[in-house]
Design an enzyme around this catalytic site. Structure first.
Site, mmCIF file in Angstrom:
data_model
loop_
_atom_site.group_PDB
_atom_site.id
_atom_site.type_symbol
_atom_site.label_atom_id
_atom_site.label_comp_id
_atom_site.label_asym_id
_atom_site.label_seq_id
_atom_site.Cartn_x
_atom_site.Cartn_y
_atom_site.Cartn_z
ATOM 1 C CB CYS A 74 58.465 38.247 37.638
ATOM 2 S SG CYS A 74 58.645 36.470 37.563
ATOM 3 N NE ARG A 132 54.628 42.802 37.687
ATOM 4 C CZ ARG A 132 53.970 43.199 36.615
ATOM 5 N NH1 ARG A 132 53.018 44.090 36.720
ATOM 6 N NH2 ARG A 132 54.260 42.714 35.430
ATOM 7 C CD1 TRP A 180 52.968 33.435 40.306
ATOM 8 C CD2 TRP A 180 53.535 32.819 38.237
ATOM 9 N NE1 TRP A 180 52.032 32.537 39.864
ATOM 10 C CE2 TRP A 180 52.354 32.140 38.596
ATOM 11 C CE3 TRP A 180 54.076 32.584 36.972
ATOM 12 C CZ2 TRP A 180 51.701 31.258 37.734
ATOM 13 C CZ3 TRP A 180 53.430 31.696 36.117
ATOM 14 C CH2 TRP A 180 52.254 31.049 36.512
ATOM 15 C CG ASN A 206 57.935 40.017 34.197
ATOM 16 O OD1 ASN A 206 57.450 38.889 34.225
ATOM 17 N ND2 ASN A 206 57.212 41.110 33.998
ATOM 18 N N GLY A 207 59.403 37.320 32.416
ATOM 19 C CA GLY A 207 59.041 36.831 31.081
ATOM 20 C C GLY A 207 59.546 35.408 30.899
ATOM 21 C CD GLU A 220 34.383 37.523 38.714
ATOM 22 O OE1 GLU A 220 34.881 36.793 37.846
ATOM 23 O OE2 GLU A 220 35.065 38.247 39.462
ATOM 24 C CE LYS A 254 37.362 37.230 41.972
ATOM 25 N NZ LYS A 254 37.271 37.835 40.687
ATOM 26 C CD GLU A 286 40.459 34.774 41.830
ATOM 27 O OE1 GLU A 286 41.495 34.788 41.177
ATOM 28 O OE2 GLU A 286 39.521 35.566 41.636
ATOM 29 C CG HIS A 293 20.660 19.441 30.637
ATOM 30 N ND1 HIS A 293 19.826 18.628 29.918
ATOM 31 C CD2 HIS A 293 20.103 20.668 30.632
ATOM 32 C CE1 HIS A 293 18.800 19.348 29.475
ATOM 33 N NE2 HIS A 293 18.951 20.591 29.901
ATOM 34 C CE LYS A 305 44.928 42.791 40.260
ATOM 35 N NZ LYS A 305 43.580 42.238 40.505
HETATM 36 C C1 F6R Z 1 40.535 36.706 38.859
HETATM 37 C C2 F6R Z 1 41.565 37.415 38.161
HETATM 38 C C3 F6R Z 1 42.099 36.838 36.895
HETATM 39 C C4 F6R Z 1 42.241 37.951 35.853
HETATM 40 C C5 F6R Z 1 42.905 37.405 34.579
HETATM 41 C C6 F6R Z 1 42.995 38.463 33.501
HETATM 42 O O1 F6R Z 1 40.121 37.377 40.001
HETATM 43 O O2 F6R Z 1 41.986 38.440 38.583
HETATM 44 O O3 F6R Z 1 41.286 35.813 36.421
HETATM 45 O O4 F6R Z 1 40.979 38.456 35.572
HETATM 46 O O5 F6R Z 1 44.188 36.946 34.882
HETATM 47 O O6 F6R Z 1 43.722 39.557 33.942
HETATM 48 P P1 F6R Z 1 43.619 40.964 33.224
HETATM 49 O O7 F6R Z 1 42.225 41.459 33.428
HETATM 50 O O8 F6R Z 1 44.634 41.806 33.918
HETATM 51 O O9 F6R Z 1 43.922 40.741 31.779
#
Ligand code: F6R
Length: 613
Positions: free
Chosen positions: A2, A27, A73, A99-100, A486, A490, A493, A509, A608
C-alpha cells in the site's frame, strides 16, 4: 505494501496526489482512491490501477489544497471499490488512509457496532476511522488527540493519515511498523510511504519513528508527539540526495529492464569509496566500527526474505569460506516464530532492499531483544531496518521500482563480498596476494557486466524458443545454487511460469522425473570447481531429452557442444561468479514475461515492499 500520500499547502492537492500515487503504485495496485477536503470531504475510489481512479474522477469536483490518496495491496477484504481507501467516518467528517494491518480489528469492530457504528467494507482500516470518530465525538477533542487515543487501543502495524472537514488546516499522520515520511516544502507539507512523491517538491524530510504522531498545520508548522503524549523535541530533518530522473524509466520499456541495464553503474556505486585495489584495502565504516564484535562472534545469522534471502545464501558460502565464521541463513518469517537460540555475542545481519519488510523487521527485533549485534544491509536510505539496526551498510543501488528485484540483488552481493573479504583479511585467513587479486576482480566487475548485457539479443532469442513452456528447472552447484533459486524466482514472479531451482546434484534424487523433451533446464555452469560434475548433470538431462540452456564461462566448448543453447559470459574469480551468472537469468525472465504479455513491473498479486506479515 500500500502506498499513501497526503498534501497540504497552497497548490491544488489532487494532481500532486495522483502523481504521487503513480510513483507509489509499485507498493500495491489493486485499487486506489483520494479524498480532497473542500468544505466537505470528496472521496473517489476505484478498483484497479491509478489510471482507473483518474478515469472515475473525471468530472468530479476535486478542487482543494488539502487531500489524501492511497494505492492498495489487499489484505483484509477483496480488491473492489468499497474496500479501497480512503475510508470515511460514519458522520462523514473524517477520512483516513492506512498501510498495515490492525490485528485486533474484529474485537474493536464488535465493540463499535454495539455503540451503533455501521460498517460498509470488509477492511480492518474502516474500524480505525470509526474508532477515531468515536473518541473525537465522545471526548469532544481535536483530531490529533482522537487519533492518539484510538491508536492506544490498536494492536498491529500502521501508517495512517487522517483529515477532518471541521479542521481544513490540519493533517494528522502516525506510524508503527509501516513507513511514513514527512516532506517539508515551502508553505506546503507532504506525507508519504516513501520519498518518491515528495522529492519533486522538496528534499527536506523527517522519517517518523514508531508510535509517533505528526500534526501538520497549514500555517507552516508541524509537531511530533508520541502515542504516550510526549512531545518530540527537535526532530531530525534530513536532506535527501535523490534525483527525480532516478524515478523515471529513462526511455526503457520497463523499470525492470532499466534496472538490469543499470547494473554496471550500480555495482560500481556499491563499491565506491569502499575499495581500492591498487592500495589493497577495503573499508566499510559500519563494519569497522564493530570489528571487534565481528572478530569475537561465534556465529553470524543472516535473515531475509525472497531475493534478499538468496543473497544471504551466497553470503553463507562467502563468510564461511573467506572469514571462517560459522554462518546460518534464515527466512526472517520462520526465524521469528520458531524460538531460535540467539546468544548475545551473535551477529544478526538483515538483508533488505526496501528496509521495510515486516518479517525481517520482526526478526531483527527478536535478535535485539536477545542482545545480538544487529547489522542492516539495505538499499532505501532512512528505512526502518536502516534505523533500528546497531550498524550497517547501504548498498547504494538507487531506487528500485520494478517489483522483481535485480540491481539490488547484485549490489547486496557486492557489499556481502566486501564484508567477507574484509573479515577474512582481519582474521588472517586470506593471503595478501589473493586479497589483492579479488579486489582487482571486483573493480573489473562493471566492465564484465557490460559485456553480458551485450548478449541481450541472444538471450531474447533463447527466450523466444522457450516462452511457451509452462515449467522450467534451474540447476546450479555451490555458489551458483542460490543463483538457480533466484533465476527460478524471477521467472515465476513475472511470467507466472512454474519454475524450480535445485542444487544440480539433487536432481537425481527426485526432480529428474520431471524431465522430458518439453522441459527447459537452465544450468548455471560458470563455477569451474564444480564443472566436471555439472557436465555429468547436463548429460543426465540430455539423456532424457531435456532442453538445456547453459550459462557458461567464455570458451567452454565442451558444454557448448552438449547444450541446446549456451550463454557465454566473461570469466571472473570463482568467488564472484554469482554476480555475473545471475544477469543472463534476469534478462531471460524479463523477455519471457514480455513475450507472454505479462505486466513486468507490476506482476499480479505482488507488491514491492512487503510491510505485512
Ligand atoms: C523478488 C522480490 C522479493 C523481495 C522480498 C524481500 O524479486 O523482490 O522476493 O526480495 O520481498 O524484500 P526486501 O529485500 O525489500 O526485504
Amino acid at each position: 505494501m500500500c502506498g499513501i500520500v497526503a498534501y497540504i499547502g497552497d497548490k491544488e492537492a489532487y494532481p500532486i496526489i495522483i502523481e504521487g500515487l503513480r510513483r507509489l503504485e509499485y507498493r500495491g495496485y489493486d485499487s486506489s482512491g483520494v479524498s480532497i477536503l473542500n468544505g466537505d470531504i470528496h472521496t473517489v475510489k476505484k478498483k484497479g490501477k491509478v489510471q482507473a481512479l483518474v478515469d472515475a474522477a473525471e468530472g468530479v469536483n476535486l478542487e482543494g489544497t488539502i487531500g489524501i490518496g492511497h494505492t492498495r495491496w489487499a489484505t483484509h477484504g477483496k480488491p473492489d471499490d468499497i474496500n479501497a481507501h480512503p475510508h470515511n467516518s460514519g458522520n462523514k467528517r473524517l477520512s483516513l488512509i492506512h498501510n498495515g494491518i490492525i490485528e485486533n480489528y474484529s474485537t474493536l469492530k464488535k465493540a463499535l457496532i454495539e455503540l451503533g457504528h455501521v460498517f460498509h467494507s470488509e477492511t480492518d482500516t474502516e474500524v480505525l476511522i470509526h474508532l477515531i470518530e468515536e473518541y473525537q465525538t465522545r471526548n469532544n477533542c481535536d483530531l490529533e488527540e482522537a487519533v492518539r487515543l484510538a491508536l492506544k487501543k490498536v494492536v498491529g502495524a500502521y501508517a495512517i493519515v487522517v483529515i477532518d472537514s471541521q479542521d481544513p488546516n490540519t493533517i494528522v499522520g502516525a506510524r508503527k511498523s509501516s513507513p511514513l515520511v514527512l516532506g517539508i516544502g515551502e508553505n506546503e507539507y507532504f506525507l508519504a510511504s516513501d520519498a518518491s512523491p515528495i522529492i519533486k517538491y522538496t528534499n527536506k524530510v523527517v522519517y517518523l519513528n514508531d508510535e509517533e504522531i505528526v500534526k501538520i498545520s497549514r500555517n507552516g508548522s508541524f509537531t511530533i508527539k508520541t502515542i504516550g503524549n510526549e512531545l518530540v523535541k527537535s526532530p531530525t530533518i534530513k536532506e535527501l540526495d535523490l534525483k527525480l530522473e532516478e524515478l523515471e524509466k529513462d526511455g526503457y520499456d520497463h523499470f525492470m529492464l532499466k534496472e538490469i541495464f543499470q547494473q554496471p553503474t550500480t555495482i560500481a556505486e556499491s563499491m565506491r569509496g569502499r575499495i581500492n585495489a591498487d592500495e589493497g584495502w577495503i573499508q566499510l565504516n559500519g563494519l569497522e566500527r564493530y570489528m571487534k564484535r565481528f572478530m569475537n562472534a561465534k556465529r553470524i545469522t543472516l535473515v531475509a526474505c525472497g531475493t534478499s534471502w538468496h543473497s544471504a545464501l551466497i553470503a553463507e558460502y562467502l563468510f564461511e569460506e573467506l572469514a571462517r565464521i560459522p554462518t546460518d541463513v534464515e527466512y526472517a518469517s520462520e526465524f521469528r516464530y520458531r524460538k531460535p537460540i540467539v546468544y548475545s555475542d551473535d551477529i544478526v545481519i538483515a538483508l533488505s532492499q526496501s528496509g521495510e519488510t515486516a518479517d525481517t523487521l520482526a526478526a531483527l527485533e527478536l535478535a535485539k531483544e536477545k542482545g545480538a549485534l544487529t547489522y542492516g544491509i539495505v538499499n532505501v536510505v532512512g528505512s526502518s531496518i536502516a534505523r533500528i539496526t546497531d550498524s550497517g551498510s547501504y548498498i547504494h543501488a538507487g531506487p528500485e521500482i520494478g517489483v522483481a528485484s535485480t540491481k539490488a540483488f547484485t549490489s547486496q552481493l557486492v557489499v556481502l563480498t566486501l564484508m567477507a573479504l574484509r573479515l577474512g583479511q582481519e582474521k588472517g585467513n586470506i593471503s595478501e596476494g589473493e586479497f589483492r587479486e579479488l579486489l582487482q576482480a571486483m573493480e573489473d566487475l562493471p566492465r564484465r557486466v557490460e559485456k553480458i548485457l551485450e548478449l541481450n539479443d541472444k538471450i531474447k532469442f533463447i527466450a523466444s524458443e522457450i516462452q511457451e513452456s509452462n515449467h522450467a528447472l534451474y540447476l546450479g552447484r555451490g555458489l551458483n545454487f542460490p543463483i538457480a533459486l533466484e533465476g527460478a524466482l524471477k521467472l515465476k514472479e513475472i511470467s507466472y511460469v512454474h519454475a524450480e531451482g535445485y542444487p544440480a546434484a539433487e536432481m537425481k534424487h527426485g526432480p529428474i522425473a520431471l524431465i522430458d523433451e518439453n522441459m527447459p533446464v537452465i544450468v548455471i555452469a560458470t563455477n569451474l570447481s564444480a564443472r566436471e560434475k555439472i557436465v555429468s548433470n547436463i548429460q543426465e538431462v540430455k539423456a532424457r531429452k531435456g532442453i538445456v540452456i547453459a550459462i557458461v564461462k567464455e570458451g567452454d566448448d565442451i558444454i557448448n557442444e552438449m547444450a541446446d543453447y549456451t550463454i557465454e559470459i566473461p570469466g571472473t574469480m570463482e568467488t564472484l561468479t554469482p554476480l555475473l551468472s545471475v544477469i543472463p537469468l534476469q534478462l531471460l525472465s524479463y523477455h519471457i514475461a514480455v513475450m507472454r504479455e505479462c505486466n513486468v513491473d507490476q506482476p499480479r498479486n505482488l507488491a514491492k515492499s512487503v510491510t505485512v506479515e
